[in-house]
Design a protein around this motif. Structure first.
Motif, PDB file in Angstrom:
ATOM      1  N   GLY A 298      54.475 -11.638  40.337  1.00  0.00           N
ATOM      2  CA  GLY A 298      53.707 -10.358  40.505  1.00  0.00           C
ATOM      3  C   GLY A 298      52.502 -10.429  39.378  1.00  0.00           C
ATOM      4  O   GLY A 298      51.867 -11.262  39.498  1.00  0.00           O
ATOM      5  N   GLN A 299      52.460  -9.216  38.816  1.00  0.00           N
ATOM      6  CA  GLN A 299      51.252  -8.862  38.008  1.00  0.00           C
ATOM      7  C   GLN A 299      51.443  -9.168  36.565  1.00  0.00           C
ATOM      8  O   GLN A 299      52.316  -8.275  35.999  1.00  0.00           O
ATOM      9  CB  GLN A 299      50.437  -7.577  38.319  1.00  0.00           C
ATOM     10  CG  GLN A 299      50.019  -7.233  39.611  1.00  0.00           C
ATOM     11  CD  GLN A 299      49.533  -5.843  39.692  1.00  0.00           C
ATOM     12  OE1 GLN A 299      50.237  -4.862  39.410  1.00  0.00           O
ATOM     13  NE2 GLN A 299      48.555  -5.738  39.958  1.00  0.00           N
ATOM     14  N   GLY A 300      50.889 -10.311  35.612  1.00  0.00           N
ATOM     15  CA  GLY A 300      51.309 -10.429  34.575  1.00  0.00           C
ATOM     16  C   GLY A 300      50.013 -11.496  33.875  1.00  0.00           C
ATOM     17  O   GLY A 300      49.461 -12.067  34.381  1.00  0.00           O
ATOM     18  N   MET A 301      50.251 -11.320  32.499  1.00  0.00           N
ATOM     19  CA  MET A 301      49.003 -12.196  31.755  1.00  0.00           C
ATOM     20  C   MET A 301      49.630 -12.646  30.306  1.00  0.00           C
ATOM     21  O   MET A 301      50.346 -11.976  29.852  1.00  0.00           O
ATOM     22  CB  MET A 301      47.919 -11.335  31.519  1.00  0.00           C
ATOM     23  CG  MET A 301      46.912 -12.082  30.706  1.00  0.00           C
ATOM     24  SD  MET A 301      45.348 -11.138  30.332  1.00  0.00           S
ATOM     25  CE  MET A 301      44.708 -10.821  32.131  1.00  0.00           C
ATOM     26  N   PHE A 302      49.406 -13.650  30.113  1.00  0.00           N
ATOM     27  CA  PHE A 302      50.102 -14.400  28.643  1.00  0.00           C
ATOM     28  C   PHE A 302      48.920 -14.625  27.820  1.00  0.00           C
ATOM     29  O   PHE A 302      47.562 -15.259  28.015  1.00  0.00           O
ATOM     30  CB  PHE A 302      50.507 -15.632  29.149  1.00  0.00           C
ATOM     31  CG  PHE A 302      51.982 -15.342  29.645  1.00  0.00           C
ATOM     32  CD1 PHE A 302      53.033 -14.835  29.000  1.00  0.00           C
ATOM     33  CD2 PHE A 302      51.997 -15.868  31.078  1.00  0.00           C
ATOM     34  CE1 PHE A 302      54.458 -15.002  29.884  1.00  0.00           C
ATOM     35  CE2 PHE A 302      52.925 -15.744  31.742  1.00  0.00           C
ATOM     36  CZ  PHE A 302      54.268 -15.238  31.440  1.00  0.00           C
ATOM     37  N   VAL A 303      49.038 -14.440  26.524  1.00  0.00           N
ATOM     38  CA  VAL A 303      47.894 -14.804  25.467  1.00  0.00           C
ATOM     39  C   VAL A 303      49.087 -15.438  24.239  1.00  0.00           C
ATOM     40  O   VAL A 303      49.657 -14.820  23.810  1.00  0.00           O
ATOM     41  CB  VAL A 303      47.272 -13.492  24.831  1.00  0.00           C
ATOM     42  CG1 VAL A 303      46.472 -13.850  23.763  1.00  0.00           C
ATOM     43  CG2 VAL A 303      46.539 -12.757  26.101  1.00  0.00           C
ATOM     44  N   ASP A 304      48.451 -16.744  23.912  1.00  0.00           N
ATOM     45  CA  ASP A 304      49.224 -17.411  22.943  1.00  0.00           C
ATOM     46  C   ASP A 304      50.913 -17.393  23.048  1.00  0.00           C
ATOM     47  O   ASP A 304      51.330 -17.219  22.061  1.00  0.00           O
ATOM     48  CB  ASP A 304      48.769 -16.948  21.493  1.00  0.00           C
ATOM     49  CG  ASP A 304      47.234 -17.102  21.236  1.00  0.00           C
ATOM     50  OD1 ASP A 304      46.727 -17.951  21.612  1.00  0.00           O
ATOM     51  OD2 ASP A 304      46.825 -16.227  20.554  1.00  0.00           O
ATOM     52  N   SER A 305      51.196 -17.567  24.246  1.00  0.00           N
ATOM     53  CA  SER A 305      52.595 -17.539  24.487  1.00  0.00           C
ATOM     54  C   SER A 305      53.086 -19.013  25.287  1.00  0.00           C
ATOM     55  O   SER A 305      52.479 -19.653  25.913  1.00  0.00           O
ATOM     56  CB  SER A 305      53.128 -16.383  25.576  1.00  0.00           C
ATOM     57  OG  SER A 305      52.657 -15.223  24.772  1.00  0.00           O
TER      58      SER A 305
END
Length: 476
Positions: A298-305
């Motif tokens: 779906g719609q998602g975003m990761f930062v420093d994960s």
């Protein structure tokens, strides 16, 4: 006719719930009818897996009353057909398997049957078909064939298979020395070390052999289910098993009822990737990974994960600075849990059922109907606003309400609206008002989906204020 020329009857078991995958999987729309990995539901993926007409006949789908229209419509969406059989009560997989065996036997005595869980994922359909072909001869010879997979860890939620001597010198086809369902952790560790296989939950057998094994080990289940088949009715194209007869069957799984007890079993060592997707960590394991082992559906975003899963339905969901986290977002609920706590989701659902949020374990904001769907967009003490979609050739029931009036605004397509004795056509940007108590009906006689905005005003909006006067789908 040998195993290479006669067609196998696929049976899809599609009546389960799957509370560990809340908030996506809910009582009225469980995981098998949801696109958990990819754009198709696992039910549709399973239908496609057995769509080779050279190898398979028309599938039987065993499901329950609540899911009958999902089963039919989702098959139609991928241009496949199936015979949908309705269980009038939940009696676990042994009764479902008995119904499948009896129905298949009546379609063709001694027919080959491939029983599949509709909520599992197989990523290598060609390798799966190779396994089925390999097991067909063993099934013809009177074996119940299971499909085993090499374990990656000692899981206690699976059955374990001890493969014995090979059959016809093929190391991927063996006699089964032992089958144990869901051992404890210590035993599971020992089984993995000894080379046992996981049971993938798929079975291949002759219908008369399964009937004989049910008669030998659980005759009460076979007797009740056979009576329910004898007294079945055909309703709107569905095969409806007789209620009182079926309810007389004890609850039991096919694994405990037959598979642990039978002496007529063989195993095919499968080389396909498989998951029963029983919890959110299983979705992460099977999903395509991005950088740092993160996965998005779906719609998602990761930062420093790292090692995280986002599963989002229509809502942009972001995760910052997390490790091994699961975030699931739907339009009306969000779940956040460490991956090593995903088994606790079932307990969470049980707690929600006891409190003020019980409806969010049962239904989504979008509620599916035989004619399409209705999605709540806003509500207050005396109003509700919803988006309706009516599929071509369908119509809602002729109905009336005593506590609410309705306004319909067409935003796409052409609506045929009946209010009392008057029928009119409405096109895009046109609207109509339905007063309290007036019998009314909405139909889509066009070739494209009909979409409307519905505004209800009044003092009460419960389902029991829908008084159905006529209904194409025979709902009360």
């Amino acid at each position: 006719m040998n195993a290479q020329t006669r067609k196998i009857i696929p049976v899809l078991l599609a009546g389960g719930a799957g509370s560990r995958l809340w908030p996506v999987s809910r009582d009225q729309l469980p995981k098998q009818f949801q696109p958990l990995v990819g754009t198709l539901s696992t039910y549709q993926q399973t239908l496609q897996r057995v769509s080779d007409s050279a190898l398979y006949g028309e599938p039987l789908v065993i499901t329950n009353e609540d899911f009958r229209f999902f089963a039919r419509r989702q098959a139609e969406e991928i241009d496949l057909s199936a015979t949908v059989v309705l269980e009038p009560a939940r009696r676990d997989s042994a009764a479902a398997m008995a119904a499948a065996a009896v129905l298949a036997e009546r379609r063709e005595p001694g027919s080959l049957v491939l029983a599949l869980a509709a909520d599992h994922i197989v990523l290598d359909n060609d390798k799966f078909s190779e396994a089925v072909k390999l097991g067909a001869d063993a099934a013809e010879q009177g074996n119940i064939v299971v499909f085993g997979l090499t374990p990656t860890e000692p899981r206690t939620s699976y059955g374990y298979i001890n493969p014995g001597p090979s059959i016809d010198g093929n190391e991927d086809l063996c006699v089964v020395e032992a089958f144990v369902e869901k051992p404890d952790e210590e035993i599971a560790v020992a089984y993995v070390e000894k080379g046992y296989l996981w049971n993938s939950g798929n079975f291949l057998f002759r219908s008369d052999v399964m009937i004989a094994e049910l008669k030998a080990h659980v005759p009460d289940i076979l007797e009740a289910v056979t009576r329910s088949v004898d007294e079945h009715e055909t309703d709107l194209g569905f095969v409806r098993l007789h209620k009182e007869s079926f309810e007389a069957s004890p609850k039991n799984s096919i694994d405990y009822a037959v598979i642990e007890n039978t002496k007529r079993m063989a195993v095919v060592r499968g080389h396909f990737r498989w998951s029963d997707i029983g919890s959110w960590d299983a979705i992460w394991e099977i999903a395509d990974k991005q950088e740092n082992d993160n996965a998005v559906e779906g719609q998602g975003m990761f930062v420093d994960s790292e090692g995280c899963l986002i599963h989002s339905n229509g809502i942009l969901t972001t995760v910052v600075g997390a490790k091994d986290l699961v975030v699931v977002a739907t339009k009306d609920a969000v779940l956040v849990t460490p991956k090593d706590r995903v088994q606790s989701v079932k307990g969470l659902v049980e707690t929600l059922k006891e409190g003020d949020h019980s409806r969010k374990t049962e239904i989504h904001k979008r509620a599916y109907r035989p004619w399409g769907h209705i999605e709540l967009t806003d509500s207050g003490p005396r109003y509700r606003v919803s988006h309706l979609k009516v599929e071509p050739g369908h119509r809602i029931s002729l109905q009336q309400h005593y506590h609410r009036s309705e306004h319909w605004i067409v935003v796409r397509g052409t609506a045929t609206v009946t209010i009392e004795e008057e029928t009119r056509l409405l096109t895009e940007n046109e609207s109509v008002y339905i007063p309290v108590g007036k019998p009314h009906r909405l139909a889509n006689d066009g070739q494209i989906p009909l979409e409307l905005i519905e505004i209800q005003t009044g003092s009460y909006f419960g389902e029991d204020d829908i008084i159905r006067l006529q209904d194409d789908y025979k709902r009360e």
